[in-house]
Structure formats: C-alpha cells, structure tokens
Design a protein around this motif. Structure first.
Motif, PDB file in Angstrom:
ATOM      1  N   SER A  59       0.815  -1.223   0.000  1.00  0.00           N
ATOM      2  CA  SER A  59       0.000   0.000   0.000  1.00  0.00           C
ATOM      3  C   SER A  59       0.848   1.274   0.000  1.00  0.00           C
ATOM      4  O   SER A  59       0.320   2.371  -0.082  1.00  0.00           O
ATOM      5  CB  SER A  59      -0.920   0.004   1.224  1.00  0.00           C
ATOM      6  OG  SER A  59      -0.152   0.086   2.416  1.00  0.00           O
ATOM      7  N   ASP A  61       2.934   4.269  -1.268  1.00  0.00           N
ATOM      8  CA  ASP A  61       3.075   5.043  -2.497  1.00  0.00           C
ATOM      9  C   ASP A  61       3.835   6.318  -2.144  1.00  0.00           C
ATOM     10  O   ASP A  61       3.291   7.219  -1.511  1.00  0.00           O
ATOM     11  CB  ASP A  61       1.706   5.372  -3.085  1.00  0.00           C
ATOM     12  CG  ASP A  61       1.805   6.132  -4.391  1.00  0.00           C
ATOM     13  OD1 ASP A  61       2.926   6.385  -4.874  1.00  0.00           O
ATOM     14  OD2 ASP A  61       0.743   6.497  -4.939  1.00  0.00           O
ATOM     15  N   TYR A  63       4.709   8.820  -3.866  1.00  0.00           N
ATOM     16  CA  TYR A  63       4.206  10.044  -4.484  1.00  0.00           C
ATOM     17  C   TYR A  63       2.770  10.390  -4.106  1.00  0.00           C
ATOM     18  O   TYR A  63       2.233  11.389  -4.578  1.00  0.00           O
ATOM     19  CB  TYR A  63       4.329   9.939  -6.007  1.00  0.00           C
ATOM     20  CG  TYR A  63       5.753   9.776  -6.457  1.00  0.00           C
ATOM     21  CD1 TYR A  63       6.643  10.841  -6.405  1.00  0.00           C
ATOM     22  CD2 TYR A  63       6.219   8.551  -6.916  1.00  0.00           C
ATOM     23  CE1 TYR A  63       7.965  10.684  -6.800  1.00  0.00           C
ATOM     24  CE2 TYR A  63       7.535   8.393  -7.319  1.00  0.00           C
ATOM     25  CZ  TYR A  63       8.396   9.468  -7.254  1.00  0.00           C
ATOM     26  OH  TYR A  63       9.696   9.313  -7.649  1.00  0.00           O
ATOM     27  N   LYS A  64       2.156   9.593  -3.247  1.00  0.00           N
ATOM     28  CA  LYS A  64       0.753   9.823  -2.879  1.00  0.00           C
ATOM     29  C   LYS A  64       0.605  11.196  -2.213  1.00  0.00           C
ATOM     30  O   LYS A  64       1.355  11.550  -1.314  1.00  0.00           O
ATOM     31  CB  LYS A  64       0.266   8.735  -1.922  1.00  0.00           C
ATOM     32  CG  LYS A  64      -1.213   8.815  -1.624  1.00  0.00           C
ATOM     33  CD  LYS A  64      -1.640   7.643  -0.762  1.00  0.00           C
ATOM     34  CE  LYS A  64      -3.126   7.672  -0.535  1.00  0.00           C
ATOM     35  NZ  LYS A  64      -3.561   6.536   0.270  1.00  0.00           N
TER      36      LYS A  64
END
Length: 197
Positions: A59, A61, A63-64
């Motif tokens: 889960s 990320d 760059y989230k």
C-alpha cells in the motif's frame, strides 16, 4: 573449493532489527523488517513482521498526495542524487568566483575567448592599461596575438597615407602607437614572469 560468503537476502529479516514486537497493533510477532514512516523522513522506520511489512509495502506510495509539479521536482532532484545543480557556466545562487582562483597569467582563458568561446569577464584590467585597452578597443584579459592583430588593423585604418595625409589620422595613429607600446610592454613582462624568466 572456496565457499562464497553468505549475502543478506532481500527477504531475510534485517540483521539490525531492534528485537521488539511488530509495530502493527495487536500483533505478537517479532518486528524484523523495517519500513519507512514517511517520505519526508526516510530514516525513521516502523518494524513489522513479514506478513505486515508485505501489506505495508503493497500500500506504500511515495508520491501519494503530491501534485504533478512536486512529482516533477522530485524526479529532477533524483537525477542529481538530491544535490544542488545549475546550468553549465553558471554558479549556484548567490555564489561568486574567488578572483584569486581565476588568475590567468598565461592568458589561457583569454585564448579560448578569442576562438569564439563564450567567456565571462573575471578580472578588471590593471589601472595603467585601462586607457590603452580602450584606445585599442580591447577587453581584458587579452593575449599578445590579439593585441597585435588589433594594432595592425587600426594602423592600416588610421595611417595618414590611407587618409589622404590627414593630420587627425596622424594624431590618432600616434595615440594608437602609444597604447600598443603600453599594452605590449605589460603583456611581455607578465609572460616573462609566468615563464620563469
């Protein structure tokens, strides 16, 4: 036969694990695998068991929550290993060259400029050469070859014979001769000093 030393496998528990339980609430397993807490601080870790580190990684990320401009800026920073960079031929913001570092007694940098290479002026001419250089229409630093070429060009243009015996041209040629002599003597002495003579 010689055995190869054992390598740490990527899926093996971290040998530097602090020996505590998994950071996932309610999990009694040992926390042997690290995972970064946030993209802002990649040196602080959660310690999870294998099952929970796999779930966390699936889960994760980096760059989230970043805008397109922030992602682009991050990618550009990554291409230079997070070190500052600037276009070739320029210094970093607010930096200035140390003049002592750029002394050029052999006029190597000036020779590059004379060949059409773009060059940033690094020195002011010596006080005694400012007027002669202005008379010859030259900038500093310069080389003896450049000075000779310019002198020949000006001497042809301002010679009294080429100007119908004009007194103004004769006076201008005298001024050019004095300027050339001053620059020639200064450059000649610098070259002798640089050559060790």
């Amino acid at each position: 036969m010689m055995q190869r030393p054992k390598r740490h496998r990527a899926y093996a528990p971290d040998p530097n694990a602090p020996g505590r339980t998994c950071d996932m609430p309610g999990c009694p397993e040992a926390g042997e695998y690290r995972a970064p807490k946030s993209r802002r601080n990649l040196s602080e870790y959660f310690w999870f068991c294998l099952e929970h580190v796999r779930a966390y990684n699936s889960s994760w990320d980096f760059y989230k929550g970043m805008s397109a401009a922030e992602v682009e800026a991050q990618l550009r920073a990554d291409t230079s290993w997070q070190r500052p960079s600037w276009p070739l031929g320029h210094l970093g913001a607010g930096a200035a060259w140390d003049e002592d570092m750029l002394r050029d007694p052999l006029h190597i940098l000036a020779a590059g400029r004379a060949n059409g290479t773009r060059h940033v002026e690094t020195e002011r001419p010596p006080a005694e050469l400012r007027e002669p250089l202005a008379t010859l229409g030259l900038s500093w630093p310069t080389t003896m070859d450049v000075v000779k070429m310019r002198y020949k060009e000006l001497a042809k243009r301002h010679h009294p014979d080429a100007n119908g015996g004009s007194r103004d041209a004769e006076e201008r040629l005298k001024t050019i001769n004095v300027a050339y002599a001053a620059v020639r003597s200064k450059l000649g002495s610098e070259t002798r000093v640089a050559a060790g003579g």
